[in-house]
Design a protein around this motif. Structure first.
Motif, PDB file in Angstrom:
ATOM      1  N   VAL B  92       0.869  -1.451   0.123  1.00 25.96           N
ATOM      2  CA  VAL B  92       0.131  -0.102   0.151  1.00 25.96           C
ATOM      3  C   VAL B  92       1.006   1.229  -0.040  1.00 25.96           C
ATOM      4  O   VAL B  92       0.491   1.941  -0.800  1.00 25.96           O
ATOM      5  CB  VAL B  92      -0.890  -0.269   1.087  1.00 25.96           C
ATOM      6  CG1 VAL B  92      -1.604   1.421   1.303  1.00 25.96           C
ATOM      7  CG2 VAL B  92      -1.868  -1.183   1.108  1.00 25.96           C
ATOM      8  N   TYR B 242      -6.954   3.861  -0.673  1.00 29.22           N
ATOM      9  CA  TYR B 242      -7.276   2.537   0.168  1.00 29.22           C
ATOM     10  C   TYR B 242      -8.012   2.721   1.441  1.00 29.22           C
ATOM     11  O   TYR B 242      -7.674   3.736   2.149  1.00 29.22           O
ATOM     12  CB  TYR B 242      -5.851   1.805   0.500  1.00 29.22           C
ATOM     13  CG  TYR B 242      -5.058   1.566  -0.710  1.00 29.22           C
ATOM     14  CD1 TYR B 242      -5.135   0.110  -1.176  1.00 29.22           C
ATOM     15  CD2 TYR B 242      -4.061   2.516  -1.097  1.00 29.22           C
ATOM     16  CE1 TYR B 242      -4.134   0.105  -2.295  1.00 29.22           C
ATOM     17  CE2 TYR B 242      -3.256   2.139  -2.229  1.00 29.22           C
ATOM     18  CZ  TYR B 242      -3.256   0.988  -2.713  1.00 29.22           C
ATOM     19  OH  TYR B 242      -2.369   0.557  -3.720  1.00 29.22           O
ATOM     20  N   ARG B 270      -9.152  -1.143  -2.233  1.00 30.01           N
ATOM     21  CA  ARG B 270      -8.764  -0.247  -3.104  1.00 30.01           C
ATOM     22  C   ARG B 270     -10.102   0.367  -3.901  1.00 30.01           C
ATOM     23  O   ARG B 270     -10.684  -0.383  -4.510  1.00 30.01           O
ATOM     24  CB  ARG B 270      -7.490  -0.520  -3.982  1.00 30.01           C
ATOM     25  CG  ARG B 270      -6.915   0.639  -4.634  1.00 30.01           C
ATOM     26  CD  ARG B 270      -5.749   0.334  -5.355  1.00 30.01           C
ATOM     27  NE  ARG B 270      -5.100   1.516  -5.666  1.00 30.01           N
ATOM     28  CZ  ARG B 270      -3.838   1.621  -6.301  1.00 30.01           C
ATOM     29  NH1 ARG B 270      -3.591   0.411  -6.849  1.00 30.01           N
ATOM     30  NH2 ARG B 270      -3.242   2.520  -6.387  1.00 30.01           N
TER      31      ARG B 270
END
Lengths: 196, 272
Positions: B92, B242, B270
């Motif tokens: 991420v 996210y 996401r």
């Protein structure tokens, strides 16, 4: 203890266990009938992180559906719900589960006391709770509340429990309806019924 | 462990008072949980009767502060669920690293352990300088603690183990100074945090973020409220941003979940 006549209606069965209870579960679950018409909830102490091990172990050994509880999941008959590691497991009035990450109770999360109490407030006299082997006193306070609401209290016979402390505490403090050896438990559960 | 001294109707009465007098709406919280918290507080503070408890909550502002702190769950830890932090570190945050500026919202941050964990990850990825972490909670007193960045030293061994399991390779003790019972985390970390009260039930979106963390907060909300909060997050999240939830929480039953794609096996989605 003599076999008493079971006249309680069972809308839910909650089983709590700690050290030494895994053997009992592995003995009892393969012998349970698939047509059990109430949900079974399982709260056991284990290390956080070792998450789905118990779920996997039981899945292979019973014809009932076994789930590790997801929050807000609905309780259905003939299904087994296992409290996830590191969360307290509560039951809502609409028979769904809530998870709770608050302080440990009796050094435990999930705590057996928490689920016994929560189930007692929802199912009242139609609840059956079984406390198994273990080496702390978690579950005892919860069983008192189950008793108060007219639910049925069953305790594993401390004389044959691997860790007798927990069931012995319960037998001393709470008046159980039955004290059973592990080999008597499957028959007992199979005889429980929702509509009597 | 306390008996069921408070019943369902009393919970309802109390929560209605709290909404009317203080404007905090707990009516859509998971009932079993909030009832247990209220019963626990009632027992802890030795009230003789429900009437006395109710009167105190209603009329004593100072006591209400305690009420708010005790009925919300403020148990948290650093690097909780190490595999989750590993996914942040590996997947991420590197993806966010391509942005000129990174805005992160930790919603329901409690005493701040997750915000500090996140800041450590950002620092190790050389992203902290261009990041801003908005850490919010309903509860002003936990935010005061979070700002200080001081955590009980007896927890640090566990946090350090979590950190290593999450893929951390530095000496964890280099991030704090220990004094007696507390570990004070580097102010370099908190310099990139903004702390503010925010009530997920009643407050609106206040910015757009690339990452929202809200872990083990939604378990205390009922389904309808969860869906409202997901909508709030959706309104606060950039495209390709996210959303990270707790290990037992899920976006799956939210009607707009198809606009999101889950990342591997972690509870991270996401926005498409």
């Amino acid at each position: 203890m003599a076999q008493t006549v079971i006249n309680n209606t069972c809308s839910a069965l909650v089983i709590g266990g700690s050290a030494g209870s895994l053997d009992v579960l592995l003995e009892v679950f393969p012998a349970l009938k698939a047509e059990i018409d109430f949900p079974i909830v399982l709260v056991t102490h284990r290390k956080s992180g070792s998450d789905s091990l118990l779920t996997d172990l039981l899945k292979g050994r019973t014809s009932l559906n076994v789930h590790e509880v997801e929050e807000k999941q609905e309780m259905l008959p003939a299904n087994v719900y296992i409290a996830p590691a590191d969360y307290h497991l509560l039951i809502e009035q609409n028979h769904t589960f809530s998870l709770d990450y608050s302080e440990k109770i009796n050094y435990s999360r999930p705590s057996i006391d928490v689920t016994f109490q929560s189930a007692a407030e929802v199912f009242k006299s139609e609840l059956v709770c079984i406390l198994l082997s273990g080496s702390n006193a978690d579950g005892v306070e919860g069983l008192k509340i189950v008793n108060k609401h007219g639910g049925m209290v069953v305790i594993q016979n401390p004389s044959t429990a691997l860790m007798p402390y927990m069931p012995q505490q319960a037998v001393n403090i709470v008046k159980p309806h039955l004290v059973l050896h592990s080999y008597e438990m499957a028959d007992f559960i199979n005889a429980l019924n929702k509509k009597n | 462990m306390i008996g069921d001294s408070i019943d369902n109707e009393q919970v309802e009465l109390l929560l209605n008072d709290v909404l009317e007098v203080y404007g905090y709406d707990f009516l859509e919280y998971s009932h079993a949980s909030i009832k247990r918290r209220i019963s626990r507080l009632f027992g802890l503070d030795n009230f003789v009767s429900f009437a006395e408890f109710r009167y105190t909550v209603k009329s004593d502002k100072k006591y209400f502060k305690r009420f708010l702190e005790e009925i919300t769950v403020n148990v948290t830890e650093m690097f909780r669920d190490p595999s989750f932090y590993k996914a942040l570190r590996k997947d991420v945050l590197p993806a966010l690293g391509t942005y000129p500026f990174i805005r992160i919202w930790v919603a329901g941050c409690s005493t701040g352990e997750e915000a500090y964990s996140l800041a450590i990850l950002l620092k190790e990825l050389n992203l902290l300088n261009k990041s801003l972490i908005y850490a919010t909670d309903i509860n002003p007193s936990v935010l005061e603690k979070a700002k200080k960045g001081m955590f009980p030293i007896n927890y640090l061994k566990g946090y350090s183990e979590n950190y290593i399991q999450s893929g951390g390779v530095k000496d964890f003790s280099s991030y704090y100074t220990a004094n007696y019972t507390l570990a004070k985390f580097d102010e370099n970390l908190s310099s990139k945090m903004i702390f503010s009260t925010h009530n997920l039930v009643s407050d609106r979106s206040f910015n757009e973020f690339q990452l929202i963390l809200c872990r083990n907060v939604l378990i205390y909300f009922d389904k309808d409220l969860q869906h409202k909060v997901f909508q709030l997050f959706d309104n606060s999240l950039e495209n390709l941003g996210y959303l990270a939830l707790g290990s037992k929480e899920s976006l799956d039953f939210w009607p707009n979940a198809k606009g999101y794609k889950r990342i591997k096996t972690e509870k991270i989605w996401r926005k498409l």
